[in-house]
Design a protein around this motif. Structure first.
Motif, mmCIF file in Angstrom:
data_model
loop_
_atom_site.group_PDB
_atom_site.id
_atom_site.type_symbol
_atom_site.label_atom_id
_atom_site.label_comp_id
_atom_site.label_asym_id
_atom_site.label_seq_id
_atom_site.Cartn_x
_atom_site.Cartn_y
_atom_site.Cartn_z
ATOM 1 N N GLY A 71 17.210 1.891 -12.359
ATOM 2 C CA GLY A 71 17.487 1.472 -14.388
ATOM 3 C C GLY A 71 16.374 1.100 -14.409
ATOM 4 N N THR A 72 15.191 0.017 -13.533
ATOM 5 C CA THR A 72 14.579 -0.304 -13.640
ATOM 6 C C THR A 72 13.174 0.559 -13.408
ATOM 7 N N PHE A 73 12.115 0.087 -14.143
ATOM 8 C CA PHE A 73 11.261 0.939 -14.231
ATOM 9 C C PHE A 73 9.845 0.532 -13.154
ATOM 10 N N SER A 74 8.810 0.691 -12.376
ATOM 11 C CA SER A 74 7.254 0.959 -11.659
ATOM 12 C C SER A 74 6.265 1.115 -12.520
ATOM 13 N N VAL A 75 5.526 -0.010 -12.415
ATOM 14 C CA VAL A 75 4.401 -0.390 -13.117
ATOM 15 C C VAL A 75 2.970 -0.739 -12.216
ATOM 16 N N VAL A 76 2.139 0.787 -12.293
ATOM 17 C CA VAL A 76 0.824 0.924 -11.097
ATOM 18 C C VAL A 76 -0.418 0.732 -12.103
ATOM 19 N N PRO A 77 -1.083 -0.255 -12.391
ATOM 20 C CA PRO A 77 -2.145 0.190 -12.915
ATOM 21 C C PRO A 77 -3.387 1.060 -12.778
ATOM 22 N N GLU A 78 -4.365 0.599 -13.710
ATOM 23 C CA GLU A 78 -5.477 1.799 -12.908
ATOM 24 C C GLU A 78 -6.488 1.643 -12.181
ATOM 25 N N MET A 79 -6.758 2.044 -10.952
ATOM 26 C CA MET A 79 -7.798 1.518 -10.032
ATOM 27 C C MET A 79 -9.039 3.038 -10.222
ATOM 28 N N PRO A 80 -9.600 3.305 -10.850
ATOM 29 C CA PRO A 80 -10.460 3.866 -10.446
ATOM 30 C C PRO A 80 -11.020 4.477 -9.986
ATOM 31 N N GLY A 81 -11.458 5.773 -8.778
ATOM 32 C CA GLY A 81 -11.575 6.020 -7.201
ATOM 33 C C GLY A 81 -11.257 4.936 -6.528
ATOM 34 N N GLY A 82 -9.221 4.571 -6.947
ATOM 35 C CA GLY A 82 -8.769 3.522 -5.656
ATOM 36 C C GLY A 82 -9.704 2.292 -5.806
ATOM 37 N N VAL A 83 -10.645 1.832 -6.212
ATOM 38 C CA VAL A 83 -11.392 0.321 -6.487
ATOM 39 C C VAL A 83 -10.699 0.097 -7.411
ATOM 40 N N CYS A 84 -10.736 -1.517 -6.840
ATOM 41 C CA CYS A 84 -10.812 -2.930 -7.851
ATOM 42 C C CYS A 84 -11.434 -3.917 -7.317
ATOM 43 N N THR A 85 -11.493 -5.000 -8.690
ATOM 44 C CA THR A 85 -11.922 -6.194 -7.579
ATOM 45 C C THR A 85 -11.489 -6.961 -6.624
ATOM 46 N N ILE A 90 -2.405 -8.577 -9.842
ATOM 47 C CA ILE A 90 -1.810 -7.778 -9.244
ATOM 48 C C ILE A 90 -1.047 -9.253 -8.372
ATOM 49 N N ALA A 91 -1.368 -9.865 -7.348
ATOM 50 C CA ALA A 91 -0.785 -10.159 -6.822
ATOM 51 C C ALA A 91 0.020 -11.716 -7.013
ATOM 52 N N ASP A 92 -0.520 -11.901 -8.271
ATOM 53 C CA ASP A 92 0.328 -13.144 -8.799
ATOM 54 C C ASP A 92 1.350 -12.993 -9.671
ATOM 55 N N PRO A 122 10.095 -6.980 -6.588
ATOM 56 C CA PRO A 122 11.421 -6.196 -5.050
ATOM 57 C C PRO A 122 10.523 -5.827 -4.536
ATOM 58 N N LEU A 123 9.532 -5.112 -4.718
ATOM 59 C CA LEU A 123 8.437 -4.414 -3.505
ATOM 60 C C LEU A 123 7.390 -3.867 -3.850
ATOM 61 N N VAL A 124 6.194 -4.018 -3.393
ATOM 62 C CA VAL A 124 4.871 -3.399 -3.755
ATOM 63 C C VAL A 124 4.437 -2.693 -2.591
ATOM 64 N N LYS A 125 3.886 -1.442 -3.289
ATOM 65 C CA LYS A 125 3.444 -0.090 -2.173
ATOM 66 C C LYS A 125 2.600 0.556 -2.487
ATOM 67 N N LEU A 126 1.902 1.009 -2.070
ATOM 68 C CA LEU A 126 1.227 1.704 -1.912
ATOM 69 C C LEU A 126 0.958 2.847 -2.257
ATOM 70 N N THR A 127 0.459 4.300 -3.839
ATOM 71 C CA THR A 127 1.100 5.297 -3.895
ATOM 72 C C THR A 127 0.547 6.165 -3.005
ATOM 73 N N GLY A 128 0.730 7.031 -3.469
ATOM 74 C CA GLY A 128 -0.239 8.589 -2.546
ATOM 75 C C GLY A 128 -1.905 8.467 -3.409
ATOM 76 N N GLN A 143 -3.812 6.480 -3.905
ATOM 77 C CA GLN A 143 -4.536 4.707 -4.166
ATOM 78 C C GLN A 143 -4.566 3.895 -4.922
ATOM 79 N N ARG A 144 -3.320 3.873 -4.935
ATOM 80 C CA ARG A 144 -3.132 2.107 -6.261
ATOM 81 C C ARG A 144 -1.327 1.614 -6.178
ATOM 82 N N ILE A 145 -1.650 0.552 -6.583
ATOM 83 C CA ILE A 145 -0.844 -0.346 -5.904
ATOM 84 C C ILE A 145 0.520 -0.279 -7.061
#
Lengths: 814, 131
Positions: free
Chosen positions: A566-580, A587-589, A597-603, A605-607
């Motif tokens: 019942g929790t949700f996953s949050v995935v911010p946009e990273m155009p082309g898999g790129v971020c600063t 994101i880490a903060d 509880p879990l930080v995961k790379l998606t298929g 190219q996002r976190i």
């Protein structure tokens, strides 16, 4: 106005089915229905007679409409009472038993009878078959054959067609030796070519059935004590004490001839299944001749019954029958044969794809014309039969890769056949549905795959088992599963195809989901159809769409993906898999601050920050300060990319820049299914662009190949090459047009891999690339309006749309 | 024993949606249907404990967001599965506030061998794997 009188002559599969179709269209309120039948039963499934003969089904199992059904539906049934006369001027019919009934509409569904060839000694006095000789046509025939076979030593079946072979196989089970006598050069010559016929003969002989080809029976030998054998025109003979005649059928058209209707091979009908001579008389089934053809299989009859019912009830006065394409399967245990269409190429452009492995009894032959299947024979391994029969029936374009038509490439080695599959085998792993559960649901009355799926939830999870569920339903329905019309609808709850639905929505100015149900679905809300309608309305009305939050799936209410707890996953946009680096730090903060509880790379190219309680969503979004990555909805999701020309030593095109442009333009755009894109800087395809909904692959000189309809999820498909473009601008334009056309014409949840196959890439190319319909600019404009109406849904965190939107547990007031 | 709880004004419940409330010791899902009715059920799906308040409503049918188990809000009976759910008496008082009567009857849990066993994950029903 009082009810009209509908009289039906014939209570077989055609007559009863036609009446069912009439009742389904509210016919009980329109007509007083009277039915006449020769046989003293309700109505049974004649194609399962071979199962009764071989002992695998009881006669009671094949009854489709027991006598109760007629009573419950207010139908007057005169069973065992053949009609002898139709008086067209008085509009009445009269039966052998003297029953005299007037009609307003008459349906003739008298079917056919077994053809008895002119053979000496086959018939006795009065033209009836003599003792020991049977036709294979009715339940009574079946009873007679079984009783006789038990005391017989040797049986002969005259006729090596579909039915004759099924009868021969059934007779084996009763312990007699069986001969099949066939006049042709090979078995089942209507459906098979010579090599397939030869292999079928070998298979039948392996079961202990002796096959005699090119034998014309001249006489039945024996005397009044019984049958001794059959004599043939070439002077040879076989011994037998039981004869089954299965040499074809003859339409029961005499009744039409007697009352003055046009009869050629059968009663001639128009496209409404109406006699060409009398608008009050309809004819369906094997006694009807349509455009010169008489059909002896069951599928055409279903179509005819629907046309008749649409027409006679006035539901659709334009309903028309256009003929049927014939495909069939042999129901003989141990020999798998499926056949459709023509058996040999007939035109020069016909392409034959063939595979033979005589030792294992495997034979596959397809005849392809203009990319469509016009004929096919499968023996031994018929695992591809369901797909091919559907492609044949619907005339759908075949994949260019012909090999995949014959074999499941890369699939598990031996697919267990449905008969062999154990009852407890799990068909749908997501919802734990077994083969036996599907079977129970069909015997409980479900006749369509979608009804079974709804009742058992099979196929409702990841959907990868839907094909198998369809096959199983068909298997349990004896090959006669019904097609559910809702598969053509945009959503199941509103009976309209996508384009018709859009027209109706625009014409009625419907801007909310509840108003669509009210106006177009009789007020009946289907919860499963709500998200699809919400999505379509937002595509049509853009910013003017009236957003009812309850029409959205929870993911689209929370702007994240719901997880199993019942929790949700949050995935911010990273155009082309790129971020600063700064964004990466943020994101880490956030992950630390909210104890994610879990930080995961998606298929893609996002976190992914997985497991965020809804109460934290507004805070997480605010602290991230990045736009939504749209990793949850039926919408544009992501564009994966490789590093293109910036650092790659092979790169031919700037895939990262193109991906970033794509992401920034199409973010959050609604679509019938999720859209996953990729750009690849060279054909090494590191970002897997060939297997995306839309993929762009650089081929040098600034050129890009655009692929559509690829997939690498539950379904795997390489995309079709739509076109080659010369710049990023052109790529953006053609992708946008394709996506907009898909948004306007696909069914809800129809991913591009099935959409592109259904429409065909040639047609898509002509519309999207060549603008053959002149709608290109309109598509561009509609897409631009959707883009202009886009707003980052995460901004809602600071300004909730509904009370307690982001509260997981609301306290009581007092 | 039954306790009556006041949930506040009907406007606190968006039309066609549900919310999970803490009523005494219990979590209770409360729904407002589009025809203005208010209904209360146990908070989680008997199948895999999906949050029922997050489900889709259509008329009086409620669909669990995790694996599409479907229930009748009025009776709690199952519309497509093995078992139903517990319901509570809910109503809109003449002053427009919503009240729910929480009795101490058992909530329904499905036996562990019912439904998804293999490979089922939280989001198969939506096909919404994160990407």
């Amino acid at each position: 106005m009082g009810k009209r009188k509908l009289v039906v002559i014939g209570n077989g599969m055609a007559g009863a089915r036609a009446v069912e179709e009439v009742l389904a269209r509210g016919g009980a309120g329109l007509f007083d229905i009277t039915m006449f039948g020769d046989e003293p039963y309700g109505n049974y499934n004649r194609i399962l007679l071979s199962n009764v003969l071989n002992g695998s089904q009881d006669p009671a199992d094949i009854v489709m409409n027991p006598l109760d059904w007629y009573r419950d539906n207010g139908i007057a049934l005169h069973a065992g009472s053949p009609v002898t006369d139709i008086d067209r001027s008085a509009k009445t019919v009269r039966s052998e038993a003297g029953i005299h009934v007037p009609y307003d509409y008459l349906l003739v569904a008298t079917g056919s009878r077994a053809f008895v060839p002119p053979v000496e000694g086959l018939t006795g006095p009065g033209g009836k078959l003599r003792d020991g000789v049977f036709a294979f046509r009715t339940l009574d025939d079946c009873d007679g054959i079984v009783a006789e076979a038990r005391k017989s030593r040797q049986a002969a079946v005259i006729g090596g067609g579909l039915l004759g072979l099924e009868a021969a196989r059934g007779l084996i089970n009763h312990g007699c030796q069986v001969h099949v006598i066939h006049i042709g050069k090979h078995l089942m010559e209507q459906q098979l070519d010579a090599p397939a016929g030869a292999m079928l003969k070998a298979a039948m002989e392996a079961m202990g059935i002796q096959v005699h080809l090119q034998k014309s029976t001249s006489a039945v030998l024996g005397d009044e004590r019984g049958i001794a054998g059959l004599a043939f025109k070439d002077g040879t003979s076989v011994e037998c004490d039981l004869v089954v005649v299965s040499a074809g059928i003859r339409p029961n058209a005499e009744i039409g001839m007697r009352c003055g209707l046009t009869v050629e091979r059968a009663i001639v009908v128009d496209n409404h299944m109406r006699s060409v001579d009398d608008p009050g008389i309809y004819v369906v089934g094997e006694c009807a001749q349509h455009r010169g053809r008489v059909y002896g299989l069951v599928a055409p009859l279903w179509d005819q019954a629907k046309v008749f019912a649409d027409h006679v009830t006035g539901r659709n006065r334009d309903a028309a029958y256009h003929g049927s394409k014939l495909a069939t399967k042999l129901k003989v245990m141990g020999v798998e044969v499926a056949a459709m269409g023509i058996t040999e190429p007939t035109e020069e452009r016909d392409e034959v794809v063939q595979f033979t492995e005589p030792k294992r009894g495997t034979y596959k032959k397809l005849i392809v014309r203009d990319g469509r299947l016009v004929g096919g024979i499968l023996m031994g391994d018929i695992s591809k039969a369901a797909y091919l029969m559907q492609a044949f029936d619907r005339d759908s374009p075949l994949p260019d890769e012909r090999l995949s038509l014959l074999f499941d490439l890369g699939a598990p080695a031996e697919k267990v056949t449905l008969t062999e599959m154990p009852a407890e085998a799990q068909v749908c792993n997501c919802n734990g549905v077994t083969k036996a559960a599907v079977g129970a649901c069909v015997s409980g009355g479900a006749r369509t795959a979608s009804a079974v799926m709804k009742a058992t939830r099979a196929g409702m999870g990841c959907g990868s088992c839907k094909g198998l569920v369809n096959e199983l339903v068909d298997f349990y329905c004896g090959g006669e599963a019904e097609e559910d019309p809702s598969i053509h609808y945009y959503v199941p709850g509103v009976p309209l195809a996508t384009q018709d639905l859009i027209e109706a929505i625009v014409a009625n100015g419907l801007k909310s989901v509840s108003s669509v149900f009210r106006v177009l679905a009789g007020g009946k809300e289907d919860p499963g159809s709500k998200p699809g309608l919400a999505n379509l309305l937002s595509t049509i009305w853009k910013g003017e769409y009236e957003d009812e939050r309850d029409a959205r799936f929870i993911n689209d209410r929370m702007h994240g993906n719901i997880q199993k707890d019942g929790t949700f996953s949050v995935v911010p946009e990273m155009p082309g898999g790129v971020c600063t680096p700064d964004e990466l730090k943020r994101i880490a903060d956030v992950a630390v601050k909210y104890n994610v509880p879990l930080v995961k790379l998606t298929g893609g190219q996002r976190i992914d920050l997985v497991g965020v309680p809804r109460d934290d969503l507004p805070g997480v979004w605010k602290d991230l300060g990045m736009p939504a990555g749209h990793a949850w909805g039926k919408s544009y999701r992501t564009c994966k990319s490789c590093i293109g020309t910036d650092y790659c030593r092979f790169g031919l095109g700037d895939s990262m820049a193109l991906a970033a442009r794509i992401e920034n333009r199409f973010r959050g755009i609604d679509s019938p299914g999720k859209l996953k894109l990729a750009t690849a800087g060279c054909p090494r395809n590191c970002s897997e662009a060939y297997v995306k909904d839309v993929g762009a692959v650089a081929i040098g000189d600034g050129k890009w190949e655009i692929y559509v309809g690829g997939a690498a999820g539950a379904h795997i498909r390489k995309g079709d090459l739509l076109c080659v473009v010369g710049s990023h601008d052109e790529a953006m334009k053609v992708m946008g047009r394709f996506m907009q056309y898909y948004r306007e014409t696909a069914k809800w949840k129809e991913r591009t891999y099935s959409y592109v196959e259904r429409i065909g890439v040639d047609k898509l190319r002509s519309i999207v690339v060549d603008d053959s319909e002149g709608i290109g600019e309109r598509l561009d404009k509609a897409m631009q309006e959707s883009i202009d109406a886009y707003r980052d849904p995460w901004l809602e965190g600071q300004n909730p749309a509904t009370p307690n939107q982001f509260t997981s547990l609301v306290p009581a007031e007092g | 024993m039954a306790d009556r709880f006041t949930l506040g004004p009907l406007t606190g419940l968006p039309a066609g949606e549900g919310r999970t409330f803490k009523l005494g010791d219990r979590r209770v899902a409360v729904f407002r249907t589009r025809d203005g009715g208010v209904y209360a059920t146990q908070a989680t799906c008997p199948h895999r404990s999906g949050p029922l308040a997050d489900g889709m409503l259509g008329g009086h049918a409620l669909v669990c967001p995790l694996h599409d188990w479907m229930f009748d809000l009025k009776t709690g009976s199952s519309l497509n599965g093995a078992c139903g759910i517990k319901t509570y008496a809910a109503r809109v008082e003449p002053d427009g506030t919503v009240t729910v009567e929480v009795d101490d009857g058992e909530e329904v849990m499905a036996p562990p061998d019912v439904g998804a066993q293999h490979g089922a994950t939280g989001n198969v029903a939506t096909g919404a794997a994160a990407e």
